[in-house]
Motif scaffolding. Structure first.
Motif, PDB file in Angstrom:
ATOM      1  N   ASN A  90       0.862  -1.184   0.000  1.00 23.46           N
ATOM      2  CA  ASN A  90       0.000   0.000   0.000  1.00 23.46           C
ATOM      3  C   ASN A  90       0.901   1.238   0.000  1.00 23.46           C
ATOM      4  O   ASN A  90       1.550   1.546   0.996  1.00 23.46           O
ATOM      5  N   PRO A  91       0.956   1.981  -1.127  1.00 24.41           N
ATOM      6  CA  PRO A  91       1.874   3.122  -1.203  1.00 24.41           C
ATOM      7  C   PRO A  91       1.532   4.268  -0.254  1.00 24.41           C
ATOM      8  O   PRO A  91       2.363   5.125   0.008  1.00 24.41           O
ATOM      9  N   ALA A  92       0.327   4.269   0.303  1.00 27.46           N
ATOM     10  CA  ALA A  92      -0.067   5.353   1.204  1.00 27.46           C
ATOM     11  C   ALA A  92       0.437   5.153   2.631  1.00 27.46           C
ATOM     12  O   ALA A  92       0.391   6.069   3.442  1.00 27.46           O
ATOM     13  N   VAL A  93       0.930   3.956   2.965  1.00 23.49           N
ATOM     14  CA  VAL A  93       1.411   3.653   4.317  1.00 23.49           C
ATOM     15  C   VAL A  93       2.934   3.574   4.272  1.00 23.49           C
ATOM     16  O   VAL A  93       3.500   2.807   3.508  1.00 23.49           O
ATOM     17  N   PHE A  94       3.605   4.377   5.109  1.00 25.75           N
ATOM     18  CA  PHE A  94       5.062   4.510   5.058  1.00 25.75           C
ATOM     19  C   PHE A  94       5.805   3.808   6.187  1.00 25.75           C
ATOM     20  O   PHE A  94       6.962   4.093   6.401  1.00 25.75           O
ATOM     21  N   ASN A  95       5.205   2.913   6.911  1.00 27.39           N
ATOM     22  CA  ASN A  95       5.888   2.228   8.007  1.00 27.39           C
ATOM     23  C   ASN A  95       6.723   1.080   7.439  1.00 27.39           C
ATOM     24  O   ASN A  95       6.438  -0.087   7.646  1.00 27.39           O
ATOM     25  N   ASP A  96       7.765   1.443   6.686  1.00 24.50           N
ATOM     26  CA  ASP A  96       8.613   0.449   6.036  1.00 24.50           C
ATOM     27  C   ASP A  96       9.996   1.048   5.816  1.00 24.50           C
ATOM     28  O   ASP A  96      10.347   2.050   6.449  1.00 24.50           O
ATOM     29  N   SER A  97      10.791   0.489   4.928  1.00 19.28           N
ATOM     30  CA  SER A  97      12.167   0.959   4.724  1.00 19.28           C
ATOM     31  C   SER A  97      12.248   2.388   4.234  1.00 19.28           C
ATOM     32  O   SER A  97      13.286   3.034   4.392  1.00 19.28           O
ATOM     33  N   ARG A  98      11.176   2.928   3.665  1.00 22.16           N
ATOM     34  CA  ARG A  98      11.178   4.340   3.288  1.00 22.16           C
ATOM     35  C   ARG A  98      11.279   5.213   4.530  1.00 22.16           C
ATOM     36  O   ARG A  98      11.739   6.342   4.475  1.00 22.16           O
ATOM     37  N   GLU A  99      10.877   4.668   5.671  1.00 24.72           N
ATOM     38  CA  GLU A  99      10.930   5.389   6.947  1.00 24.72           C
ATOM     39  C   GLU A  99      12.156   5.004   7.769  1.00 24.72           C
ATOM     40  O   GLU A  99      12.808   5.855   8.357  1.00 24.72           O
ATOM     41  N   PHE A 100      12.488   3.693   7.823  1.00 27.95           N
ATOM     42  CA  PHE A 100      13.555   3.246   8.728  1.00 27.95           C
ATOM     43  C   PHE A 100      14.766   2.642   8.021  1.00 27.95           C
ATOM     44  O   PHE A 100      15.687   2.188   8.672  1.00 27.95           O
ATOM     45  N   GLY A 101      14.823   2.632   6.709  1.00 33.02           N
ATOM     46  CA  GLY A 101      15.993   2.133   5.983  1.00 33.02           C
ATOM     47  C   GLY A 101      16.015   0.615   5.871  1.00 33.02           C
ATOM     48  O   GLY A 101      15.048  -0.075   6.174  1.00 33.02           O
ATOM     49  N   ALA A 102      17.147   0.102   5.419  1.00 32.20           N
ATOM     50  CA  ALA A 102      17.316  -1.342   5.228  1.00 32.20           C
ATOM     51  C   ALA A 102      17.263  -2.061   6.579  1.00 32.20           C
ATOM     52  O   ALA A 102      17.695  -1.531   7.598  1.00 32.20           O
ATOM     53  N   VAL A 103      16.739  -3.279   6.557  1.00 31.86           N
ATOM     54  CA  VAL A 103      16.557  -4.073   7.776  1.00 31.86           C
ATOM     55  C   VAL A 103      17.624  -5.164   7.826  1.00 31.86           C
ATOM     56  O   VAL A 103      17.754  -5.953   6.878  1.00 31.86           O
ATOM     57  N   PRO A 104      18.405  -5.247   8.913  1.00 26.05           N
ATOM     58  CA  PRO A 104      19.426  -6.290   9.027  1.00 26.05           C
ATOM     59  C   PRO A 104      18.808  -7.695   8.990  1.00 26.05           C
ATOM     60  O   PRO A 104      17.680  -7.901   9.432  1.00 26.05           O
ATOM     61  N   ASP A 105      19.559  -8.648   8.450  1.00 25.05           N
ATOM     62  CA  ASP A 105      19.088 -10.034   8.331  1.00 25.05           C
ATOM     63  C   ASP A 105      18.571 -10.611   9.642  1.00 25.05           C
ATOM     64  O   ASP A 105      17.603 -11.364   9.648  1.00 25.05           O
ATOM     65  N   GLU A 106      19.205 -10.253  10.744  1.00 23.70           N
ATOM     66  CA  GLU A 106      18.815 -10.845  12.034  1.00 23.70           C
ATOM     67  C   GLU A 106      17.415 -10.410  12.494  1.00 23.70           C
ATOM     68  O   GLU A 106      16.850 -11.019  13.398  1.00 23.70           O
ATOM     69  N   LEU A 107      16.839  -9.384  11.880  1.00 22.71           N
ATOM     70  CA  LEU A 107      15.482  -8.961  12.246  1.00 22.71           C
ATOM     71  C   LEU A 107      14.402  -9.677  11.430  1.00 22.71           C
ATOM     72  O   LEU A 107      13.222  -9.587  11.760  1.00 22.71           O
ATOM     73  N   LEU A 108      14.796 -10.391  10.366  1.00 21.51           N
ATOM     74  CA  LEU A 108      13.826 -11.166   9.595  1.00 21.51           C
ATOM     75  C   LEU A 108      13.479 -12.432  10.376  1.00 21.51           C
ATOM     76  O   LEU A 108      14.360 -13.178  10.783  1.00 21.51           O
ATOM     77  N   VAL A 109      12.200 -12.658  10.595  1.00 20.95           N
ATOM     78  CA  VAL A 109      11.738 -13.761  11.420  1.00 20.95           C
ATOM     79  C   VAL A 109      11.235 -14.930  10.583  1.00 20.95           C
ATOM     80  O   VAL A 109      11.556 -16.084  10.855  1.00 20.95           O
ATOM     81  N   ALA A 110      10.420 -14.658   9.560  1.00 23.34           N
ATOM     82  CA  ALA A 110       9.780 -15.733   8.804  1.00 23.34           C
ATOM     83  C   ALA A 110       9.398 -15.260   7.411  1.00 23.34           C
ATOM     84  O   ALA A 110       9.267 -14.062   7.159  1.00 23.34           O
ATOM     85  N   ARG A 111       9.188 -16.224   6.521  1.00 21.46           N
ATOM     86  CA  ARG A 111       8.687 -15.956   5.175  1.00 21.46           C
ATOM     87  C   ARG A 111       7.279 -16.523   5.067  1.00 21.46           C
ATOM     88  O   ARG A 111       7.023 -17.637   5.503  1.00 21.46           O
ATOM     89  N   ALA A 112       6.356 -15.760   4.481  1.00 25.43           N
ATOM     90  CA  ALA A 112       4.969 -16.205   4.339  1.00 25.43           C
ATOM     91  C   ALA A 112       4.852 -17.193   3.185  1.00 25.43           C
ATOM     92  O   ALA A 112       5.426 -16.989   2.118  1.00 25.43           O
ATOM     93  N   TRP A 113       4.068 -18.262   3.404  1.00 19.35           N
ATOM     94  CA  TRP A 113       3.804 -19.276   2.374  1.00 19.35           C
ATOM     95  C   TRP A 113       2.405 -19.134   1.797  1.00 19.35           C
ATOM     96  O   TRP A 113       2.206 -19.191   0.609  1.00 19.35           O
TER      97      TRP A 113
END
Length: 150
Positions: A90-113
């Motif tokens: 959703n381009p109207a919601v900015f709670n993502d890397s546009r706000e906080f930058g790249a996310v380190p690998d250790e913060l990735l928890v799971a991949r959706a199936w």
């Protein structure tokens, strides 16, 4: 509102290469906000694989970089210096890397199936119920939405 994830009880019937039960690495996450619309809607459930490898275009559950106790659901756009660039659909919601930058690998928890669409809000008509039934379960991956790298 944040997305949240919760784990299933551990199963130890099948073992992976590290001796962990494969089923113990499967869990559920529930979507609570519209940041991933139209792909995911509030109330959708996600079947996730904890610790799975991530590819560009995957939908992932991650710890928010500024609030590690908050789990969020985003699309992994690609690798950048410092980790993964993640964005909501959703381009109207900015709670993502546009706000906080790249996310380190250790913060990735799971991949959706899989996405399990909630029946909440559908009208009780044959057409509505059939439409929901045909779209309730959908596999997720890099091609779950027309993907554009930015």
């Amino acid at each position: 509102m944040p997305e949240r994830a919760r784990e299933r009880p551990q199963e130890r019937e099948q073992q992976d290469a590290h001796g962990r039960g494969l089923l113990s690495r499967i869990g559920l996450a529930e979507v609570y906000n519209p940041s991933m619309m139209p792909t995911l809607r509030p109330g959708d459930q996600l079947v996730v694989h904890y610790g799975a490898a991530v590819r560009p275009g995957d939908i992932v559950v991650l710890r928010h970089p500024f609030q590690h106790d908050l789990l969020i659901v985003k699309r992994a756009v690609g690798r950048r210096t410092g980790g993964w660039w993640v964005q909501g659909d959703n381009p109207a919601v900015f709670n993502d890397s546009r706000e906080f930058g790249a996310v380190p690998d250790e913060l990735l928890v799971a991949r959706a199936w899989l996405r399990l669409r909630s029946p909440r809000g559908i009208q009780l008509s044959v057409t509505s119920v059939l439409g929901w039934a045909l779209s309730a379960v959908r596999p997720l991956g890099p091609f779950s939405r027309r993907f554009r790298a930015r």
